[in-house]
Design a protein around this motif. Structure first.
Motif, short mmCIF file in Angstrom:
data_model
loop_
_atom_site.label_atom_id
_atom_site.label_comp_id
_atom_site.label_asym_id
_atom_site.label_seq_id
_atom_site.Cartn_x
_atom_site.Cartn_y
_atom_site.Cartn_z
N LEU A 292 -7.36 5.50 -17.14
CA LEU A 292 -7.63 6.60 -16.56
C LEU A 292 -7.15 6.94 -15.00
O LEU A 292 -6.72 8.26 -14.82
CB LEU A 292 -9.15 6.83 -16.44
CG LEU A 292 -9.92 6.74 -17.79
CD1 LEU A 292 -11.54 6.61 -17.38
CD2 LEU A 292 -9.65 7.60 -18.71
N THR A 293 -7.11 5.98 -14.09
CA THR A 293 -6.51 5.77 -12.88
C THR A 293 -5.76 4.67 -12.75
O THR A 293 -6.36 3.64 -13.16
CB THR A 293 -7.37 6.10 -11.76
OG1 THR A 293 -8.30 5.32 -11.76
CG2 THR A 293 -8.03 7.34 -12.03
N ALA A 294 -4.70 4.44 -11.82
CA ALA A 294 -4.16 3.12 -11.63
C ALA A 294 -3.54 3.38 -10.07
O ALA A 294 -2.96 4.42 -9.88
CB ALA A 294 -2.97 2.81 -12.68
N ASN A 295 -3.47 2.41 -9.31
CA ASN A 295 -2.72 2.32 -7.91
C ASN A 295 -2.67 0.84 -7.69
O ASN A 295 -3.07 -0.10 -8.00
CB ASN A 295 -3.54 3.02 -6.85
CG ASN A 295 -5.05 2.52 -6.86
OD1 ASN A 295 -4.99 1.28 -6.48
ND2 ASN A 295 -5.89 3.47 -7.18
N ILE A 296 -1.65 0.76 -6.80
CA ILE A 296 -1.34 -0.67 -6.18
C ILE A 296 -1.18 -0.55 -4.60
O ILE A 296 -0.55 0.41 -4.31
CB ILE A 296 -0.08 -1.22 -6.70
CG1 ILE A 296 -0.19 -1.55 -8.10
CG2 ILE A 296 0.33 -2.50 -5.97
CD1 ILE A 296 1.30 -2.01 -8.58
N PHE A 297 -1.91 -1.48 -4.09
CA PHE A 297 -1.89 -1.34 -2.50
C PHE A 297 -1.02 -2.47 -1.96
O PHE A 297 -1.48 -3.65 -2.42
CB PHE A 297 -3.36 -1.40 -1.88
CG PHE A 297 -4.24 -0.43 -2.37
CD1 PHE A 297 -4.15 0.99 -1.72
CD2 PHE A 297 -5.51 -0.57 -3.14
CE1 PHE A 297 -4.80 2.11 -2.28
CE2 PHE A 297 -6.28 0.51 -3.35
CZ PHE A 297 -6.16 1.87 -3.15
N GLU A 298 -0.28 -2.37 -1.29
CA GLU A 298 0.42 -3.28 -0.31
C GLU A 298 -0.01 -3.39 0.93
O GLU A 298 -0.04 -2.77 1.79
CB GLU A 298 2.08 -3.05 -0.14
CG GLU A 298 2.72 -4.33 0.16
CD GLU A 298 4.22 -3.94 0.28
OE1 GLU A 298 4.84 -4.70 0.95
OE2 GLU A 298 4.80 -2.72 0.23
N LEU A 299 -1.05 -4.61 1.25
CA LEU A 299 -1.55 -4.85 2.33
C LEU A 299 -0.71 -5.96 3.12
O LEU A 299 0.44 -6.18 2.69
CB LEU A 299 -2.78 -5.80 2.01
CG LEU A 299 -3.77 -4.96 0.96
CD1 LEU A 299 -5.16 -5.93 0.96
CD2 LEU A 299 -4.31 -3.69 1.64
N LYS A 300 -1.11 -6.31 4.43
CA LYS A 300 -0.39 -6.73 5.47
C LYS A 300 0.14 -8.14 4.68
O LYS A 300 1.51 -8.44 4.86
CB LYS A 300 -1.12 -7.01 6.61
CG LYS A 300 -0.25 -7.68 7.59
CD LYS A 300 -1.15 -8.10 8.89
CE LYS A 300 -0.41 -9.02 9.84
NZ LYS A 300 -1.01 -9.54 10.85
N ASN A 301 -0.71 -8.89 4.10
CA ASN A 301 -0.70 -10.11 3.42
C ASN A 301 -0.86 -10.36 2.25
O ASN A 301 -0.61 -11.57 1.62
CB ASN A 301 -1.28 -11.32 4.45
CG ASN A 301 -0.90 -11.41 5.76
OD1 ASN A 301 0.13 -11.22 6.18
ND2 ASN A 301 -1.90 -11.37 6.64
#
Length: 337
Positions: A292-301
């Motif tokens: 239904l929904t999708a995402n990827i977060f690139e955090l600092k580490n």
């Protein structure tokens, strides 16, 4: 490096006492970047001004390094403040002074020689990428360039700590990213400890090691950035996360898609973000996962991936599929049904 112990700040007004900061405990270790996030009126600006005692706490203690700043005589406090630089949303540049003079004047007031002043101005203009702007005036610069001058001015005093008061709020997204990259470079190359306040979740995502969520003067949630993105506990935290990725399915969407059964959010951290978990689930079990929904977060580490899926199948098969995903280290959160 920075430690606040049960810090509160109140103001008198015609309507009575305003409690801007309430019983805040905060500890920023040397070399880390910590962020305080909250909506307007949460008390963020008052809190950060308590760190360098531009606002003196009503109660509580502020430590800079091993010194309790709140107990220092004025002269010693001035010396301690030299260890702290600060940048602001509004840049605070002198409009009639050149870029060089905007950085040099504070140094001259502190008693630096002309040669040392010139050396520092050139050094820090180079670090912020404005080596060719010595003789420019603020009205000749873009917003991002003005903020770089303000950062160079703060760095020229060679502080151990940098405070950032909504430093990217007036900038467009691309310029914001460039300033955040600069703050990361300053932190990594110069070893400067950074405490920032913001109302933008993207800022927290990109640069922070630890996060404090503030509401009505209180810290309502705190922890590592990775924990905030994967296991938020407070409703305010969830609202902020919802500004960069949909965390809730609206009733109209649920009705429109005619969803029933199991709707689940899957959270992947680090290496698991690259695993074809759903492909394995559909092969091993008699279920049909609908994304239904999708995402990827690139955090600092680190990297965090989120999928919201609708699992179709017999209850026993759905249960087995869920158990399998848990065994693979995937975080699961039931959303509907």
């Amino acid at each position: 490096m920075i430690r606040l112990e049960q810090v509160s700040k109140s103001f008198e007004s015609k309507k009575g006492v305003i409690n801007a900061v309430n019983d805040v405990n905060l500890h920023v270790k040397k070399g880390e970047i910590h962020g305080v996030i909250g909506y307007s009126g949460a008390g963020k600006s008052t809190l950060i001004r308590c760190v360098n005692l531009l606002e003196r706490p009503t109660t509580g203690k502020v430590f800079i390094g091993d010194k309790e700043a709140t107990s220092l005589p004025l002269e010693q406090l001035r010396e301690t403040r030299k260890r702290i630089g600060m940048i602001f949303q509004g840049f605070n540049l002198l409009k009639t002074a050149t870029v060089y003079d905007n950085i040099a004047i504070p140094l001259k007031l502190l008693g630096f020689s002309k040669s040392e002043t010139t050396l520092r101005v050139e050094k820090y203009l180079t670090i912020v990428g404005l080596a060719d702007k010595h003789q420019s005036y603020p009205n000749q610069l873009s917003g991002g360039q003005k903020q770089r001058v303000a950062i160079a001015r703060a760095l020229a005093q060679e502080p151990e700590i940098l405070l950032s008061d909504e430093a990217t709020s007036a900038l467009d997204p691309e310029t914001t990213d460039s300033i955040l990259d600069l703050l990361l470079k300053i932190n990594q190359d110069l070893g400067i400890t950074i405490l920032l306040i913001t109302h933008e979740m993207h800022v927290i995502q990109k640069v922070c090691d630890q996060v404090y969520v503030m509401e009505d003067g209180y810290i309502v949630e705190q922890g590592s950035t990775i924990d905030l993105f994967t296991k938020p506990q407070n409703e305010t935290t969830m609202k902020f996360l919802n500004t960069i990725a949909q965390r809730k399915l609206s009733p109209s969407l649920i009705k429109q898609l005619n969803l029933s059964g199991t709707v689940t959010r899957l959270t992947f951290v680090g290496e698991t973000t690259g695993e074809p978990i759903l492909a394995q689930v559909s092969q091993k079990f008699k279920v049909k996962p609908n994304i239904l929904t999708a995402n990827i977060f690139e955090l600092k580490n680190d990297i965090v991936g989120n999928l919201v899926i609708h699992l179709l199948g017999e209850p026993s098969e759905v249960e087995a599929a869920v158990s399998f995903m848990l065994d693979q280290g995937v975080g699961l959160e039931g959303l509907e049904g």
